[in-house]
Scaffold this motif. Structure first.
Motif, PDB file in Angstrom:
ATOM      1  N   ASN A 146      28.936   2.374 -18.542  1.00  0.00           N
ATOM      2  CA  ASN A 146      30.123   3.170 -18.218  1.00  0.00           C
ATOM      3  C   ASN A 146      29.806   4.656 -18.281  1.00  0.00           C
ATOM      4  O   ASN A 146      30.247   5.428 -17.433  1.00  0.00           O
ATOM      5  N   ALA A 147      29.038   5.047 -19.315  1.00  0.00           N
ATOM      6  CA  ALA A 147      28.688   6.459 -19.465  1.00  0.00           C
ATOM      7  C   ALA A 147      27.821   6.906 -18.282  1.00  0.00           C
ATOM      8  O   ALA A 147      28.028   7.984 -17.726  1.00  0.00           O
ATOM      9  N   ALA A 150      29.950   7.443 -15.438  1.00  0.00           N
ATOM     10  CA  ALA A 150      30.826   8.610 -15.605  1.00  0.00           C
ATOM     11  C   ALA A 150      30.087   9.925 -15.344  1.00  0.00           C
ATOM     12  O   ALA A 150      30.692  10.878 -14.863  1.00  0.00           O
ATOM     13  N   ASP A 176      29.618  10.831 -23.540  1.00  0.00           N
ATOM     14  CA  ASP A 176      29.058  11.347 -22.287  1.00  0.00           C
ATOM     15  C   ASP A 176      29.769  12.638 -21.907  1.00  0.00           C
ATOM     16  O   ASP A 176      30.811  12.957 -22.462  1.00  0.00           O
ATOM     17  N   LEU A 181      38.764  10.748 -19.770  1.00  0.00           N
ATOM     18  CA  LEU A 181      39.887   9.890 -19.394  1.00  0.00           C
ATOM     19  C   LEU A 181      41.199  10.614 -19.640  1.00  0.00           C
ATOM     20  O   LEU A 181      41.383  11.198 -20.703  1.00  0.00           O
ATOM     21  N   THR A 195      40.406  -1.174 -13.622  1.00  0.00           N
ATOM     22  CA  THR A 195      39.177  -0.495 -13.230  1.00  0.00           C
ATOM     23  C   THR A 195      39.489   0.609 -12.240  1.00  0.00           C
ATOM     24  O   THR A 195      40.441   0.513 -11.476  1.00  0.00           O
ATOM     25  N   THR A 196      38.688   1.679 -12.262  1.00  0.00           N
ATOM     26  CA  THR A 196      38.831   2.737 -11.257  1.00  0.00           C
ATOM     27  C   THR A 196      37.622   2.718 -10.325  1.00  0.00           C
ATOM     28  O   THR A 196      37.479   3.590  -9.487  1.00  0.00           O
ATOM     29  N   LYS A 197      36.748   1.706 -10.510  1.00  0.00           N
ATOM     30  CA  LYS A 197      35.523   1.668  -9.710  1.00  0.00           C
ATOM     31  C   LYS A 197      35.670   0.695  -8.559  1.00  0.00           C
ATOM     32  O   LYS A 197      36.243  -0.386  -8.720  1.00  0.00           O
ATOM     33  N   LEU A 203      36.203  -5.631 -16.894  1.00  0.00           N
ATOM     34  CA  LEU A 203      36.050  -6.603 -17.992  1.00  0.00           C
ATOM     35  C   LEU A 203      35.154  -6.066 -19.107  1.00  0.00           C
ATOM     36  O   LEU A 203      35.200  -6.553 -20.235  1.00  0.00           O
ATOM     37  N   GLY A 204      34.354  -5.048 -18.795  1.00  0.00           N
ATOM     38  CA  GLY A 204      33.352  -4.586 -19.744  1.00  0.00           C
ATOM     39  C   GLY A 204      33.923  -4.188 -21.097  1.00  0.00           C
ATOM     40  O   GLY A 204      33.448  -4.655 -22.141  1.00  0.00           O
ATOM     41  N   VAL A 206      36.990  -4.781 -22.368  1.00  0.00           N
ATOM     42  CA  VAL A 206      37.727  -5.861 -23.036  1.00  0.00           C
ATOM     43  C   VAL A 206      36.756  -6.789 -23.753  1.00  0.00           C
ATOM     44  O   VAL A 206      36.958  -7.167 -24.903  1.00  0.00           O
ATOM     45  N   ALA A 229      33.878  11.402 -22.382  1.00  0.00           N
ATOM     46  CA  ALA A 229      34.492  10.328 -23.155  1.00  0.00           C
ATOM     47  C   ALA A 229      33.561   9.952 -24.294  1.00  0.00           C
ATOM     48  O   ALA A 229      32.345  10.086 -24.191  1.00  0.00           O
ATOM     49  N   PHE A 231      33.096   6.764 -27.222  1.00  0.00           N
ATOM     50  CA  PHE A 231      33.523   5.481 -27.773  1.00  0.00           C
ATOM     51  C   PHE A 231      32.790   5.220 -29.080  1.00  0.00           C
ATOM     52  O   PHE A 231      31.598   5.549 -29.196  1.00  0.00           O
TER      53      PHE A 231
END
Ligand code: ADP
Length: 239
Positions: A146-147, A150, A176, A181, A195-197, A203-204, A206, A229, A231
């Protein structure tokens, strides 16, 4: 005693939360798969009609559409299968740095191609947690992917992995310098299929959160990052 009671309550809550996440995933999957299955049926019926009339070109167009829809279904079921297969799921004492190195090496090709600067944990804290290495790597790979997504269009793309010990907790964070967000996106982050992709499954996160809970920990978006963002995975430290 009171402390044990609190811990049990927290475990019960975590368990209830996990079951509700799994329920949401199941409902979401049913929905996400039903749509293309219905479409495939329509396309197939129409293709049959085209062929009856000798029109092979539109029939072949329909078949191409069917292939792309089965690809999406395949992507969803593959993701869930990797998650459900639980390879090497038995937990054992694990140095967190090993899982971080493992995740980075799984992504080494993509990292190299992307030109992103990766900053590994500074200093030498070397905490241990009770976890299956593959499971912890799964979470880290998801966060790092995800990073990487992004920071793709950033002029100076950068991902920092931090490691901290606080009391009996180990905090692993992935930060990152991407766009970050907004409050709305942050609210839906851990919902299945958000998802925005274009090719995203949503699902990643969750699944990563579910794994973190299975390991007796949590995964959260850190509030109020100035840029990008961040995490954090929070796990119990062992000696
Ligand atoms: P996917 O990557 O398939 O979209 P995820 O559950 O991993 O599914 O992520 C859900 C959404 O959360 C992403 O589509 C993206 O919009 C947002 N997101 C996750 N990580 C980041 C990040 N590091 N920076 C910005 N947005 C993010």
């Amino acid at each position: 005693n009171a402390e044990a009671k609190v811990r049990r309550l927290r475990d019960d809550l975590a368990q209830a939360n996990r079951l509700s996440i799994l329920g949401q995933i199941a409902a979401g999957v049913a929905h996400e798969i039903n749509q293309p299955v219905a479409a495939i049926r329509t396309y197939a019926e129409n293709a049959g009609r085209f062929l009856d009339r000798g029109k092979t070109e539109p029939a072949s167009g329909n078949l191409t559409s069917i292939v792309s829809m089965t690809e999406r279904i395949g992507a969803i079921t593959n993701t869930l299968r990797t998650f459900a297969r639980r390879p090497g799921v038995a937990a054992s004492p694990l140095p967190v740095r090993e899982a971080i190195d493992g995740a980075l090496s799984l992504l080494s090709g993509r990292i190299r191609d992307s030109g992103v600067t990766i900053v590994k944990p500074q200093g030498n804290p070397s905490p241990m947690v009770m976890a299956s290495r593959i499971r912890l790597e799964q979470i880290l790979v998801n966060l790092l992917q995800n990073a990487l997504d992004a920071v793709k269009d950033q002029p100076d793309p950068r991902i920092e992995i931090d490691l901290a010990e606080r009391d009996d907790r180990v905090l692993i964070s992935v930060r990152d310098n991407g766009p970050g967000l907004g409050p709305e996106a942050a609210g839906n982050l851990f919902m299945p299929f958000q998802t925005t992709k274009e090719k995203g499954l949503g699902l990643g996160l969750v699944i990563s959160q579910e794994i973190a809970q299975e390991l007796g920990g949590t995964l959260q978006l850190d509030p109020g990052s100035a840029k990008g963002a961040s995490f954090t995975i929070d796990l119990r430290r062992i000696e």
